[in-house]
Motif scaffolding. Sequence first.
Motif, PDB file in Angstrom:
ATOM      1  N   ILE A   1      36.745  31.368  46.153  1.00  0.00           N
ATOM      2  CA  ILE A   1      36.667  32.652  45.457  1.00  0.00           C
ATOM      3  C   ILE A   1      36.835  32.392  43.960  1.00  0.00           C
ATOM      4  O   ILE A   1      37.764  31.691  43.557  1.00  0.00           O
ATOM      5  CB  ILE A   1      37.770  33.599  45.968  1.00  0.00           C
ATOM      6  N   PRO A   2      35.948  32.914  43.126  1.00  0.00           N
ATOM      7  CA  PRO A   2      36.082  32.648  41.682  1.00  0.00           C
ATOM      8  C   PRO A   2      37.212  33.453  41.048  1.00  0.00           C
ATOM      9  O   PRO A   2      36.987  34.359  40.254  1.00  0.00           O
ATOM     10  CB  PRO A   2      34.714  33.048  41.128  1.00  0.00           C
ATOM     11  N   ALA A   3      38.422  33.135  41.445  1.00  0.00           N
ATOM     12  CA  ALA A   3      39.582  33.860  40.917  1.00  0.00           C
ATOM     13  C   ALA A   3      39.820  33.474  39.462  1.00  0.00           C
ATOM     14  O   ALA A   3      39.459  32.380  39.040  1.00  0.00           O
ATOM     15  CB  ALA A   3      40.811  33.500  41.742  1.00  0.00           C
ATOM     16  N   LYS A   4      40.418  34.376  38.730  1.00  0.00           N
ATOM     17  CA  LYS A   4      40.721  34.096  37.325  1.00  0.00           C
ATOM     18  C   LYS A   4      41.932  33.164  37.243  1.00  0.00           C
ATOM     19  O   LYS A   4      42.961  33.426  37.864  1.00  0.00           O
ATOM     20  CB  LYS A   4      41.023  35.399  36.594  1.00  0.00           C
ATOM     21  N   VAL A   5      41.779  32.091  36.497  1.00  0.00           N
ATOM     22  CA  VAL A   5      42.833  31.072  36.442  1.00  0.00           C
ATOM     23  C   VAL A   5      43.449  31.038  35.043  1.00  0.00           C
ATOM     24  O   VAL A   5      42.726  31.054  34.045  1.00  0.00           O
ATOM     25  CB  VAL A   5      42.256  29.682  36.798  1.00  0.00           C
ATOM     26  N   ARG A   6      44.768  30.994  35.020  1.00  0.00           N
ATOM     27  CA  ARG A   6      45.465  30.863  33.740  1.00  0.00           C
ATOM     28  C   ARG A   6      46.307  29.603  33.762  1.00  0.00           C
ATOM     29  O   ARG A   6      46.995  29.334  34.746  1.00  0.00           O
ATOM     30  CB  ARG A   6      46.362  32.070  33.488  1.00  0.00           C
ATOM     31  N   ILE A   7      46.244  28.872  32.682  1.00  0.00           N
ATOM     32  CA  ILE A   7      47.035  27.642  32.573  1.00  0.00           C
ATOM     33  C   ILE A   7      47.963  27.804  31.381  1.00  0.00           C
ATOM     34  O   ILE A   7      47.505  28.076  30.270  1.00  0.00           O
ATOM     35  CB  ILE A   7      46.135  26.409  32.353  1.00  0.00           C
TER      36      ILE A   7
ATOM     37  N   TRP B   1      33.596  20.771  33.108  1.00  0.00           N
ATOM     38  CA  TRP B   1      34.541  21.662  32.448  1.00  0.00           C
ATOM     39  C   TRP B   1      33.914  23.020  32.088  1.00  0.00           C
ATOM     40  O   TRP B   1      34.505  24.073  32.379  1.00  0.00           O
ATOM     41  CB  TRP B   1      35.151  20.960  31.232  1.00  0.00           C
TER      42      TRP B   1
ATOM     43  N   VAL C   1      33.205  29.741  35.830  1.00  0.00           N
ATOM     44  CA  VAL C   1      33.378  30.299  37.179  1.00  0.00           C
ATOM     45  C   VAL C   1      34.777  30.894  37.350  1.00  0.00           C
ATOM     46  O   VAL C   1      34.930  31.996  37.890  1.00  0.00           O
ATOM     47  CB  VAL C   1      33.122  29.197  38.242  1.00  0.00           C
ATOM     48  N   PHE C   2      35.776  30.165  36.878  1.00  0.00           N
ATOM     49  CA  PHE C   2      37.153  30.629  37.100  1.00  0.00           C
ATOM     50  C   PHE C   2      37.750  31.325  35.891  1.00  0.00           C
ATOM     51  O   PHE C   2      38.940  31.619  35.877  1.00  0.00           O
ATOM     52  CB  PHE C   2      38.030  29.447  37.524  1.00  0.00           C
TER      53      PHE C   2
ATOM     54  N   ILE D   1      38.766  30.391  33.058  1.00  0.00           N
ATOM     55  CA  ILE D   1      40.037  29.713  32.761  1.00  0.00           C
ATOM     56  C   ILE D   1      40.524  30.078  31.358  1.00  0.00           C
ATOM     57  O   ILE D   1      39.775  30.004  30.389  1.00  0.00           O
ATOM     58  CB  ILE D   1      39.865  28.184  32.888  1.00  0.00           C
TER      59      ILE D   1
ATOM     60  N   VAL E   1      40.702  22.260  41.328  1.00  0.00           N
ATOM     61  CA  VAL E   1      40.479  22.963  40.058  1.00  0.00           C
ATOM     62  C   VAL E   1      41.647  22.675  39.122  1.00  0.00           C
ATOM     63  O   VAL E   1      41.474  22.405  37.926  1.00  0.00           O
ATOM     64  CB  VAL E   1      40.337  24.483  40.297  1.00  0.00           C
TER      65      VAL E   1
ATOM     66  N   SER F   1      41.052  20.529  35.763  1.00  0.00           N
ATOM     67  CA  SER F   1      41.144  21.243  34.485  1.00  0.00           C
ATOM     68  C   SER F   1      42.236  20.629  33.609  1.00  0.00           C
ATOM     69  O   SER F   1      42.067  20.521  32.389  1.00  0.00           O
ATOM     70  CB  SER F   1      41.369  22.741  34.687  1.00  0.00           C
TER      71      SER F   1
ATOM     72  N   LEU G   1      41.757  18.955  29.921  1.00  0.00           N
ATOM     73  CA  LEU G   1      42.560  19.398  28.768  1.00  0.00           C
ATOM     74  C   LEU G   1      43.216  18.199  28.099  1.00  0.00           C
ATOM     75  O   LEU G   1      43.237  18.090  26.869  1.00  0.00           O
ATOM     76  CB  LEU G   1      43.648  20.372  29.229  1.00  0.00           C
TER      77      LEU G   1
END
Lengths: 458, 229
Positions: free
Chosen positions: A2-8, B21, B27-28, B30, B55, B59, B63
């Motif tokens: 699922i293309p969920a929104k990712v935060r790092i 990247w 897609v996500f 990020i 992922v 990622s 970075l």
Amino acid sequence: MIPAKVRIKVYPPFRFGVDFSTSEDLSRLMNELMDRQDVPAGEKRKYRLNGLERFMLANEHERVAYNSQFVFEFTHPVSREKLLETTERWISVFPPVRSVIERRLFWDQRFVYRRAWFSSREIFHFEDRISQEAIDRFCGRHFDLAFEPAVRFLLQQEGDRARLIFNCHHSLFDGAGQAYAFEIWSKIYNGSDVQGEVDVKAFRYRFVRHQMGWKKSLALLWRNFSLKPPRKMPKLGTLNDFPDQGEDRLVSSVTLDVSGEPYQDLRSQFLVKAAEVVDRVLAEKGNREDPFIIYAPAGLRWVMKAHSTFQNAVVSQTLFFGRNLPRDEIKRRVEQKSKGDIFLENARFLFGTLPLSYLTPSRKLEKKLRPFDQAESPITCTMLAVHAPIPRAFPVPKDWRDLRISARGTLMRSPCIGLILTGQRGRETLTIEYLPSLVSKATVELVMRRLSTIPTPP
Amino acid sequence: MEKETAARSLKWIASLERWLWPVLKTVFRIEVSGEHHLRPGPALIIANHNSGALVESHSLLFLCFQKGLTVFGLNHKALFKIPLVSRYFRKIGAVTASREAAAQVLRENASLLIFPGGNRQALRPLSQSHVNSFEWAKGWAALAVTHQAPVVPVKFTGTHGINPILFSSRLLAKILVLPWAFGVSHFPLSLAQALLSLAVGMGVMGLGAPLWSGLLAGYLVFCFPPWCR
């Protein structure tokens, strides 16, 4: 998948001997941090972005950061715990600090969250030595407006000397808003009881209509609600230096101490005097290679004001004069210019404080500004003179002694000189900002000499 | 040990960074914050683990590459038994999870990427997705103290939604004879895993294979993916 929104989110490092000494300490610190709610979440309310703020967001990139700073210098140590405690309380009572800007496909939207997702430790940075390089680095670092609060503090302490830098993003505060935010902070520091949340007023359309007339207000509404993506605007320079990014991005500044008796005249009649000095200096130079101040025709004045005034309408005035104008004439024009600001005198706006830029259609502005920005040799010089009753008078913590305040700001990319007079009464500083690629150093030095025997800084 | 760090290929990483990247970022969607805390030098980069583990690791690898860090990741030794997969991970800087490997990496002035939560954290059910701590894992902290290395915490949010683990069941593990077949006490069920095993089982039968082979293929795929991640 699922293309969920990712935060790092990358946190400041834990250091051996400073933050932890045993593996148990480290494990506890890490687990606390991992389980903490530290992304904006929960109840939120909308705060509209105005045209200028959208403009900044559209134009900010890795080379340009619209950050603005107050620098406080004093001669005694301060308690870290007290600063952190004050900031923690400030975060809880001052809603704009808890705002984020969500980037959308067509427009950005700002929200203020009811609860903070960060602590004072994350926005307050400490260093054990005073270093201008570290300050520059701190001031130039971009804010991640989607994640973190658009405010940071840095305290540098070395012996009895201390420097506190209050850094914020201009999309959150303008000059006056920044001073107001610090005023609230100081009240908390001084022990005053701030009950509940501070009431923050956003700039209303009604107010714009009152000032600019209903036709322009309707045009503004139409423009704001159209689905067009924001248009590209002329590039800007910033005060935050990125030395490896080409010199046309750099804004240099010189800060002068104008406290004391010799500068009484300058302080009291700042606008008139500064305008006169700059006018004379440029007249003296007498060639069109260097920038000079022009008297803009009435029809063009609003463009120029929008172009060069980047601060608050409350605290800024942009002056245009012809060469060799008599002093009385300059004074008269300054007074005329000031009339428009009287009704704003007591206003405190945090958002939407520049109606003139706000109401300027971007295409028109771009067309009008193109000759100024693309001219081979600079043909105009506008002067941004910030004479700010609010920043000059805002309260600071009572127990800070020998205080010296200066400001660092943002300039548009134009052959202009920015003059910022700020500080407490009797301890004012004057900051001259300019783009070295567009304004020669000789011009700046001449302005400095003319400004009533202000000494050249070392 | 020498071989392990020597297998890392900067060219591979650069190439991946160039192509993968942008795809991941798009897609996500990020969003990264605080990346200025990633600085070259020996450090432990400690991150939480979620079901979107690939992922996360990639990622973070990109970075670090962008920031000029030489980073090696500690991986389970089972990963290095699969030929092509092993080669790929060696190229991007994976090393076997051991104290010796960690010491070697730090001695080489490189950073070490660790997901202390491991599979146990990555395979937690969706209802536990907000619990990012890993109290049971202590080795990484001992490593930081032994080498007196700074620790850079990294937190991923949202990666658990990439392949949501619906639940984790001890009963299901017993029904599937996993404790005896694979030595696994809890069995996590993800949406992708259920759909994939169904597709593989039906595909095998669609090729004309008997029913039992379709069921076996489906069973193996159903049991396999969680530990592969």
